[in-house]
Design a protein around this motif. Structure first.
Motif, mmCIF file in Angstrom:
data_model
loop_
_atom_site.group_PDB
_atom_site.id
_atom_site.type_symbol
_atom_site.label_atom_id
_atom_site.label_comp_id
_atom_site.label_asym_id
_atom_site.label_seq_id
_atom_site.Cartn_x
_atom_site.Cartn_y
_atom_site.Cartn_z
ATOM 1 N N SER A 149 0.837 -1.208 0.000
ATOM 2 C CA SER A 149 0.000 0.000 0.000
ATOM 3 C C SER A 149 0.870 1.256 0.000
ATOM 4 C CB SER A 149 -0.920 0.008 1.227
ATOM 5 O OG SER A 149 -1.818 -1.079 1.191
ATOM 6 N N TYR A 150 1.920 1.219 0.778
ATOM 7 C CA TYR A 150 2.825 2.360 0.844
ATOM 8 C C TYR A 150 3.500 2.596 -0.510
ATOM 9 C CZ TYR A 150 6.735 5.323 2.130
ATOM 10 O OH TYR A 150 7.639 6.337 2.176
ATOM 11 N N ILE A 151 3.989 1.535 -1.118
ATOM 12 C CA ILE A 151 4.652 1.651 -2.417
ATOM 13 C C ILE A 151 3.684 2.172 -3.473
ATOM 14 C CG2 ILE A 151 5.775 0.347 -4.270
ATOM 15 C CD1 ILE A 151 7.501 0.850 -1.811
ATOM 16 N N TYR A 152 2.430 1.722 -3.405
ATOM 17 C CA TYR A 152 1.426 2.187 -4.367
ATOM 18 C C TYR A 152 1.183 3.682 -4.229
ATOM 19 C CZ TYR A 152 -3.006 2.609 -6.876
ATOM 20 O OH TYR A 152 -3.997 2.998 -7.743
ATOM 21 N N GLN A 153 1.176 4.183 -2.986
ATOM 22 C CA GLN A 153 1.010 5.622 -2.774
ATOM 23 C C GLN A 153 2.152 6.405 -3.401
ATOM 24 O OE1 GLN A 153 -1.575 7.589 -1.190
ATOM 25 N NE2 GLN A 153 -0.323 9.002 -2.396
ATOM 26 N N HIS A 154 3.374 5.886 -3.280
ATOM 27 C CA HIS A 154 4.504 6.570 -3.898
ATOM 28 C C HIS A 154 4.434 6.506 -5.421
ATOM 29 C CE1 HIS A 154 7.454 8.010 -0.892
ATOM 30 N NE2 HIS A 154 6.681 7.308 -0.091
ATOM 31 N N TYR A 155 3.851 5.438 -5.938
ATOM 32 C CA TYR A 155 3.643 5.345 -7.386
ATOM 33 C C TYR A 155 2.675 6.434 -7.844
ATOM 34 C CZ TYR A 155 1.654 3.595 -11.773
ATOM 35 O OH TYR A 155 1.191 3.480 -13.065
ATOM 36 N N LEU A 156 1.593 6.646 -7.091
ATOM 37 C CA LEU A 156 0.636 7.703 -7.426
ATOM 38 C C LEU A 156 1.280 9.082 -7.295
ATOM 39 C CD1 LEU A 156 -2.603 6.408 -5.630
ATOM 40 C CD2 LEU A 156 -1.999 6.205 -8.049
#
Length: 372
Positions: free
Chosen positions: A345-352
């Motif tokens: 979830s954290y990595i996905y936020q950084h992707y966004l």
């Protein structure tokens, strides 16, 4: 302090406006940044895995001194001396002198002392955690450090907390807390509920303490240590390591535990040489971890550094299972999956965030070109 992806996007934006020579220089800068992040990441993951397993072996083989185990976590600071003696590039000397003039010796020394004493307390808490918990359980609980750091980064470093980041925090908190409901370790028998509570509380408090320490370290880089060279990372790791080692030695002699050192070496199941080698390798492993974690704070952010540390919590149980015959119970697997979900979830936020930043850069560039 800019995150790693923000620094790279900033380089890319400058690259679009520069000539061919400038582009080549910026490409080289981006490569160096990625290389530094990779090396620091390797130090963190490798040091964390080796240090945790060696700490478990230390107690499994009959050693009992918490002060010695705590001392081993920072006593490897002398290995940084060659890097401190290596002269900085000439183009950074003037900048460094100016910064040193602006940041008084008293202020910098106060930061070192404060962070050093703070680390003594955190190291002791983690030492207690390693003593009372199996390596895999300890690692999974220490994963809460990322959740705590999200909060401290929000309060101290301006880190934004989005719904996705919040989801990550909740998942990681449940991931670590689930371990407390386990009565058997699955790692060689049963332990008392009291011991489990002590290990859980110590490791959780240590994780909170280190999360706060990382945010304070990032704040120190922002406000006090503003140098653009990596030598400041080595200086901070060396000075804090030296101060923590002195404090640990003081505690060792003040408590009288030093009198039991010879007996502990003699009763160590695999012999005196193995005892010494364990402590030496532990010191080196945790020093690499310290340099890597501070380096990631310097080059990216405290939250990014803790993301990598949290990634290490998924690696340590695997090595514990291979080298220490550590069993993975159903509850540990469930906790591990929750942790991986929170990490994703954290990595996905950084992707966004990365997509949003790129779109913003392109829009700004288009508007500037339209003004000509």
């Amino acid at each position: 302090m800019e995150g790693a992806h923000e620094k790279l996007l900033h380089l890319s934006f400058e690259e679009a406006e520069g000539n061919e020579e400038t582009n080549s220089r910026l490409q080289s800068s981006k490569f160096i940044l990625w290389l530094q992040l990779f090396v620091f990441t390797f130090f963190v993951l490798g040091g964390q895995a080796a240090g945790t397993l060696l700490g478990r072996v230390y107690y499994d083989q009959g050693a009992k001194s918490r002060w010695i185990a705590t001392l081993a976590q920072t006593a490897g600071f002398p290995i940084l001396l060659p890097f401190l003696c290596y002269p900085s590039p000439k183009n950074h000397d003037d900048q460094q002198l100016s910064i040193d003039h602006q940041s008084s010796v008293l202020v910098r020394a106060s930061v070192y002392i404060f962070l050093g004493l703070f680390q003594v307390a955190n190291s002791m808490l983690f030492t207690v955690g390693v003593q009372y918990l199996p390596a895999s359980t300890y690692s999974l609980i220490s994963g809460s450090q990322l959740a705590f750091n999200a909060l401290t980064s929000f309060l101290l470093n301006g880190q934004k907390i989005t719904p996705i980041i919040l989801n990550s925090v909740v998942l990681l908190s449940f991931s670590s807390s689930a371990i407390i409901f386990q009565d058997k370790t699955g790692d060689g028998g049963e332990i008392s509920h009291k011991s489990l509570l002590i290990g859980f509380a110590a490791t959780t408090l240590g994780s909170l303490g280190y999360a706060l320490q990382f945010s304070l370290t990032e704040l120190a880089f922002q406000k006090v240590f503003k140098s653009g060279t990596l030598k400041v990372v080595m200086k901070m790791s060396f000075n804090i390591g030296m101060l923590v080692t002195i404090a640990s030695l003081t505690g060792l002699f003040a408590s009288g535990n030093w009198r039991d050192l010879e007996k502990e070496m003699r009763e160590y199941r695999t012999g005196k040489l193995s005892y010494v080698m364990n402590l030496v390798c532990t010191a080196i492993a945790w020093q690499l971890y310290a340099v890597g974690s501070v380096g990631l704070v310097f080059k990216a952010s405290s939250l990014f550094s803790n993301v990598i540390i949290n990634l290490g919590t998924t690696i340590v149980p695997i090595f514990a299972m291979i080298f220490l015959k550590d069993e993975m119970s159903g509850l540990k697997v469930f906790s591990l999956l929750l942790g991986l979900w929170g990490y994703a979830s954290y990595i996905y936020q950084h992707y966004l965030d990365d997509l949003e930043a790129k779109a913003s850069e392109v829009k700004s560039l288009a508007e500037e070109e339209g003004n000509f």
